[in-house]
Design a protein around this motif. Sequence first.
Motif, PDB file in Angstrom:
ATOM      1  N   GLU A 264       8.867  14.340  -2.237  1.00 11.59           N
ATOM      2  CA  GLU A 264      10.295  14.323  -2.546  1.00 11.59           C
ATOM      3  C   GLU A 264      10.727  15.676  -3.119  1.00 11.59           C
ATOM      4  OE1 GLU A 264      12.227  11.666  -1.796  1.00 11.59           O
ATOM      5  OE2 GLU A 264      13.988  12.780  -2.477  1.00 11.59           O
ATOM      6  N   LEU A 276      10.229  16.060   8.005  1.00 13.87           N
ATOM      7  CA  LEU A 276      10.209  14.620   8.248  1.00 13.87           C
ATOM      8  C   LEU A 276       9.201  14.011   7.291  1.00 13.87           C
ATOM      9  CD1 LEU A 276      10.986  12.175  10.118  1.00 13.87           C
ATOM     10  CD2 LEU A 276       8.988  12.753  11.455  1.00 13.87           C
ATOM     11  N   ARG A 292      11.187   7.951  15.152  1.00 15.11           N
ATOM     12  CA  ARG A 292      11.358   9.032  14.177  1.00 15.11           C
ATOM     13  C   ARG A 292      10.753  10.336  14.675  1.00 15.11           C
ATOM     14  NH1 ARG A 292      11.672   4.638  11.392  1.00 15.11           N
ATOM     15  NH2 ARG A 292      13.038   4.582   9.577  1.00 15.11           N
ATOM     16  N   LEU A 293       9.518  10.254  15.193  1.00 14.21           N
ATOM     17  CA  LEU A 293       8.842  11.459  15.658  1.00 14.21           C
ATOM     18  C   LEU A 293       9.587  12.085  16.833  1.00 14.21           C
ATOM     19  CD1 LEU A 293       5.072  10.491  15.517  1.00 14.21           C
ATOM     20  CD2 LEU A 293       6.154  12.393  14.337  1.00 14.21           C
ATOM     21  N   SER A 295      12.744  11.835  17.766  1.00 11.86           N
ATOM     22  CA  SER A 295      14.024  12.480  17.459  1.00 11.86           C
ATOM     23  C   SER A 295      13.807  13.748  16.648  1.00 11.86           C
ATOM     24  CB  SER A 295      14.959  11.520  16.738  1.00 11.86           C
ATOM     25  OG  SER A 295      14.275  10.851  15.723  1.00 11.86           O
ATOM     26  N   PHE A 296      12.755  13.740  15.812  1.00 13.19           N
ATOM     27  CA  PHE A 296      12.453  14.936  15.025  1.00 13.19           C
ATOM     28  C   PHE A 296      12.041  16.090  15.944  1.00 13.19           C
ATOM     29  CE2 PHE A 296       9.569  17.367  12.121  1.00 13.19           C
ATOM     30  CZ  PHE A 296      10.552  17.799  11.260  1.00 13.19           C
ATOM     31  N   ILE A 299      15.054  17.546  17.606  1.00 10.26           N
ATOM     32  CA  ILE A 299      15.800  18.442  16.726  1.00 10.26           C
ATOM     33  C   ILE A 299      15.166  19.826  16.734  1.00 10.26           C
ATOM     34  CG2 ILE A 299      16.313  18.931  14.301  1.00 10.26           C
ATOM     35  CD1 ILE A 299      16.701  15.988  13.864  1.00 10.26           C
TER      36      ILE A 299
END
Lengths: 311, 317
Positions: A264, A276, A292-293, A295-296, A299
Amino acid sequence: MAKLDIIGIPRALLYYKYRYLWECFFKELGCHILLSPETNKEIMDQGINHSIDESCLSAKIYMGHIYAIINQVDYIFVPRFCNFARQETVCTKFNALYDIVRNTFPHKEVLHYNVDVLKRNGELKGFIKMGLALKKNFFLIVKAYIKAKLKQKHHDKLAHKQQADLINNESCLKMLIVAHPYNRYDKLVGFPIIKYLMENNIMPVYADIVDHKVARQRSLNISKTLHWTYSKELIGAIDYYQDKIDGIIFISTFPCGPDSLVNELCLRKIKYVPMLNLVLDELQGEAGLHTRLESFIDIIKIRKNKQEAVS
Amino acid sequence: MKKGYLGVDVGSISTKGVIIDSDNNIIAEDYLWTEGNPVVAVKQLLKNLLVKTRNKDLLVVAVGTTGSARKLVGTILNAQVIKNEITAQAIGTLELYPEVRTIFEIGGQDSKIILIENGIIVDYAMNTLCAAGTGSFLSSQAKRLGMHPEDFGKWAIRSKKPTKIAARCTVFAESDLVHKAQIGHKKEDIIAGLCRSVVLNFLNNVGKGKNIKPPIVFQGGVSKNIGVVKAFADITGEEIKVHKYGHLTGAFGVALLAKRANDEHCFDFNFVNMHFETKGIECMKCPNNCEIICVYKNNKIIDSWGNRCDNGAVLKQ
């Protein structure tokens, strides 16, 4: 001739950090080693059965590895780590592991060494005690320790050099994997993520493969107040590799205390690269992970293309 | 004959489909409930789309799928593009609002925030395990109040003083809601309070630590609820844009991606008459015991997935 002692080493937690030190030391002493198999679902399930619910997934997996080999060995090897110096401590899990194993499996003799430098228990002293417990000659023990220590150093350096060569020679996208070695090497925890990255032509750069001394120093650029040595080494690697990578993936296991704070902290402080944060638990479905992976990666690819178009 | 591009978004609750032409105009769209059976839902969707385009002399040449059932539906439709919903929605929204900086998306079971800079995605966040503050949360609360979720918005904007409702968790929200009703809060205030709590929940969980900049676009099924839109506007202090196709941006985005893929082959609407079946088998070849999903078309296997290693690879027989 007396029968060889069989020493069981669980393939989990700090094994991935000290494997050459441990394996070489016991081999030099003439002991036989039984290494538990790669993590699979059965090992994880047994680990969950033999742990309290509040344990982190990595520690649960560790208990599963012990269960997998405990009946085939004379000793089970569980070291205890506490601190390396002032402000150089480790997760309390590593303090407690020895006692947890002893109380969960009371019928098996636990072989251990204790690293608690503030109480004058260094690594060498621990290894000598451990060798004597195996009824070995003092000089043989010291010789074995030195050889094992050099071997570990050699392999750490080699891994670092290989990674540096790959970074310089490969032109593909590079993703820094910030995860404890026991998470990123684990067949069930980190491996599916690494495999997915490689299938998508992305080179993983491992934060744990770095000169640890340098990394601990550079971690001060991100935070000056951390006292977990292993966390310092990981975030120091972020600072070390920062201009060579296109993105960072944090992998931690629920509910890891140090990682929940440190990751964090990084997410808030680091601004120059997409990040991520993946927190894995035993209920994890692969579908959410892939979304998640994927789309990361999108990006990062779009960002890279734009940057190249501009320059 | 005009060329058309089909985008299908199969979510947990609803299935959306659009057909666009080569100028990116939406020619036909449809929206229906998935009801736990994506294959049946997609067949129905395509039947409806076929009826809507019957007189338009259209040839669908590329297909894209997105949403949580994207892989299954993509395999069945033999899609050129199978894309995650985050990328698809961002692409779709950017086509409608090229200047957008922040996208709020609240669907049936997930909610996400996408941040955009200079027309590219720079960051995103999704809800993880918890579905509080999503469409299914609102519809279950609507049921408790004895009304249709569609009427929620109309009631909410009547309220002058929204009730404060603890919305950290659906379970607590529900008991708090009953309590507030019993001590005499007005129904419209409670409903407005629920809409507000959805927004607060979203901004505190998914939007935590993100730099939210205007223009803001709000989409997904929940964007049809004017009560939530108003609450977003009140709390962020910004104008919230909602497009009439806001629930279709995922399908629209993936249709655009299918068009850009430059791999055109004629799509056969005859698909609706074919027989598709999925079977789950346990591998049993190692302790991992992976669950492998096999997809059959007219009783012939066309694809399988779910195996962790090659031992579990199902031979195409």
